[in-house]
Design an enzyme around this catalytic site. Structure first.
Site, mmCIF file in Angstrom:
data_model
loop_
_atom_site.group_PDB
_atom_site.id
_atom_site.type_symbol
_atom_site.label_atom_id
_atom_site.label_comp_id
_atom_site.label_asym_id
_atom_site.label_seq_id
_atom_site.Cartn_x
_atom_site.Cartn_y
_atom_site.Cartn_z
ATOM 1 N N TYR A 150 0.830 -1.195 0.000
ATOM 2 C CA TYR A 150 0.000 0.000 0.000
ATOM 3 C C TYR A 150 0.872 1.255 0.000
ATOM 4 O O TYR A 150 1.971 1.265 0.571
ATOM 5 C CB TYR A 150 -0.906 0.042 1.238
ATOM 6 C CG TYR A 150 -2.023 -0.961 1.227
ATOM 7 C CD1 TYR A 150 -3.241 -0.668 0.620
ATOM 8 C CD2 TYR A 150 -1.867 -2.210 1.825
ATOM 9 C CE1 TYR A 150 -4.271 -1.578 0.619
ATOM 10 C CE2 TYR A 150 -2.890 -3.128 1.823
ATOM 11 C CZ TYR A 150 -4.095 -2.814 1.219
ATOM 12 O OH TYR A 150 -5.111 -3.729 1.208
ATOM 13 N N TYR A 198 -0.095 -10.093 0.048
ATOM 14 C CA TYR A 198 0.938 -9.573 0.940
ATOM 15 C C TYR A 198 0.863 -10.252 2.308
ATOM 16 O O TYR A 198 -0.202 -10.689 2.746
ATOM 17 C CB TYR A 198 0.828 -8.052 1.088
ATOM 18 C CG TYR A 198 -0.500 -7.546 1.614
ATOM 19 C CD1 TYR A 198 -0.767 -7.517 2.982
ATOM 20 C CD2 TYR A 198 -1.482 -7.091 0.747
ATOM 21 C CE1 TYR A 198 -1.980 -7.045 3.467
ATOM 22 C CE2 TYR A 198 -2.692 -6.617 1.221
ATOM 23 C CZ TYR A 198 -2.936 -6.599 2.579
ATOM 24 O OH TYR A 198 -4.135 -6.144 3.053
ATOM 25 N N ARG A 250 -2.595 -12.185 2.898
ATOM 26 C CA ARG A 250 -3.903 -11.754 2.425
ATOM 27 C C ARG A 250 -4.037 -12.060 0.952
ATOM 28 O O ARG A 250 -3.150 -11.765 0.150
ATOM 29 C CB ARG A 250 -4.091 -10.239 2.594
ATOM 30 C CG ARG A 250 -4.200 -9.690 3.984
ATOM 31 C CD ARG A 250 -5.488 -9.885 4.745
ATOM 32 N NE ARG A 250 -6.668 -10.372 4.105
ATOM 33 C CZ ARG A 250 -7.714 -9.642 3.679
ATOM 34 N NH1 ARG A 250 -7.690 -8.344 3.806
ATOM 35 N NH2 ARG A 250 -8.763 -10.223 3.156
ATOM 36 N N HIS A 267 -7.101 -8.386 -3.117
ATOM 37 C CA HIS A 267 -8.423 -7.828 -2.828
ATOM 38 C C HIS A 267 -8.412 -6.320 -3.048
ATOM 39 O O HIS A 267 -7.358 -5.682 -3.078
ATOM 40 C CB HIS A 267 -8.857 -8.137 -1.385
ATOM 41 C CG HIS A 267 -7.947 -7.541 -0.351
ATOM 42 N ND1 HIS A 267 -6.754 -8.124 0.011
ATOM 43 C CD2 HIS A 267 -8.057 -6.405 0.387
ATOM 44 C CE1 HIS A 267 -6.164 -7.373 0.939
ATOM 45 N NE2 HIS A 267 -6.930 -6.321 1.178
ATOM 46 N N HIS A 289 -10.477 -2.891 -1.499
ATOM 47 C CA HIS A 289 -11.400 -2.352 -0.498
ATOM 48 C C HIS A 289 -12.400 -1.408 -1.173
ATOM 49 O O HIS A 289 -12.020 -0.587 -2.012
ATOM 50 C CB HIS A 289 -10.634 -1.570 0.566
ATOM 51 C CG HIS A 289 -9.659 -2.392 1.343
ATOM 52 N ND1 HIS A 289 -9.978 -3.022 2.521
ATOM 53 C CD2 HIS A 289 -8.350 -2.696 1.103
ATOM 54 C CE1 HIS A 289 -8.924 -3.667 2.991
ATOM 55 N NE2 HIS A 289 -7.916 -3.481 2.132
#
Length: 234
Positions: free
Chosen positions: A105, A144, A154, A157, A159
């Site tokens: 991120y 990640y 994870r 995906h 959000h």
């Protein structure tokens, strides 16, 4: 308790519980006492507005927000926002945020040692049209590590945040990709007890929407409430 006219309550098991022990952070944040119902006044459900009128021309295109092209697989994510009767919900501010293709991120608290991409910030927004449709162009996010348990990763995906007519009418959820082997091991995805409800979090590959030689496409419809509602975060 019977359902109120015009509203069908979610079926038990179709929404994630506040406490899901294998998702470790819920052990700290889940309420330990019964919830207190606070009725909303008219002002709380009609304002303040969210600023949908300030959505920019490139806000929906995460591949065109910087000077250069971001690295990774270009994809299109599109769908409709629907109510419990399958009717479109126009004027919904839809925001997304995600990791880059390497699984990192653009955020100071993300300490994953994967590389940052100077041409990809990972955030976008748009407003649903009269038919409840939305569309984003972006990069497929990478998996990640996240430290929840031994060798925890994870799955890929995106959000989603959806705002209605006021700041209190906000729903947050996550969209996953079909065929991801990490889904079986992810406690966030698996905190939804009902199998069919959990599968509503997975987008469908959409060949017709794919742009030849440029980007693959995925369709993901979001149902806001009722027994067929998309699972939302708590």
């Amino acid at each position: 308790m019977t359902d109120k006219p015009g509203y069908r309550r979610p079926q038990e098991g179709t929404q994630p519980p506040y406490l899901h022990p294998t998702y470790r952070s819920t052990n700290l944040r889940a309420p330990s006492r019964p919830l207190v119902f606070l009725p909303h006044s008219l002002s709380e459900i009609t304002g303040p507005t969210i600023g949908a009128e300030r959505v920019g021309d490139n806000d929906h295109d995460l591949t065109a927000q910087h000077a250069g092209e971001p690295l990774g697989e270009r994809i299109i994510i599109h769908g409709r926002v629907l109510d419990e009767d399958g009717l479109p919900v126009p004027g919904i501010l839809v925001e997304i945020w995600q990791a880059n293709a390497a699984g990192r991120y653009h955020h100071a608290r993300d300490l994953h040692d994967a590389p940052l991409d100077p041409n990809f910030t990972g955030t976008g927004r748009t407003v649903t049209d009269a038919d409840g449709r939305y569309e984003f162009r972006t990069i497929k996010p990478g998996a990640y590590p996240w430290g929840n348990h031994h060798n925890a990763w994870r799955p890929a995906h995106v959000h989603f945040s959806l705002f209605g007519p006021s700041i209190l009418t906000r729903l947050v959820t996550q969209m996953y990709f079909p065929g991801d082997p990490l889904l079986a091991y992810d406690p966030i995805y698996n905190c939804v007890p009902d199998t069919s409800a959990k599968e509503r979090l997975i987008a469908a590959f959409d060949l017709e929407k794919t742009i030849p030689s440029y980007a693959l496409a995925y369709r993901w419809d979001i149902v806001l409430r009722g027994r067929e509602a998309t699972p939302m975060e708590k």
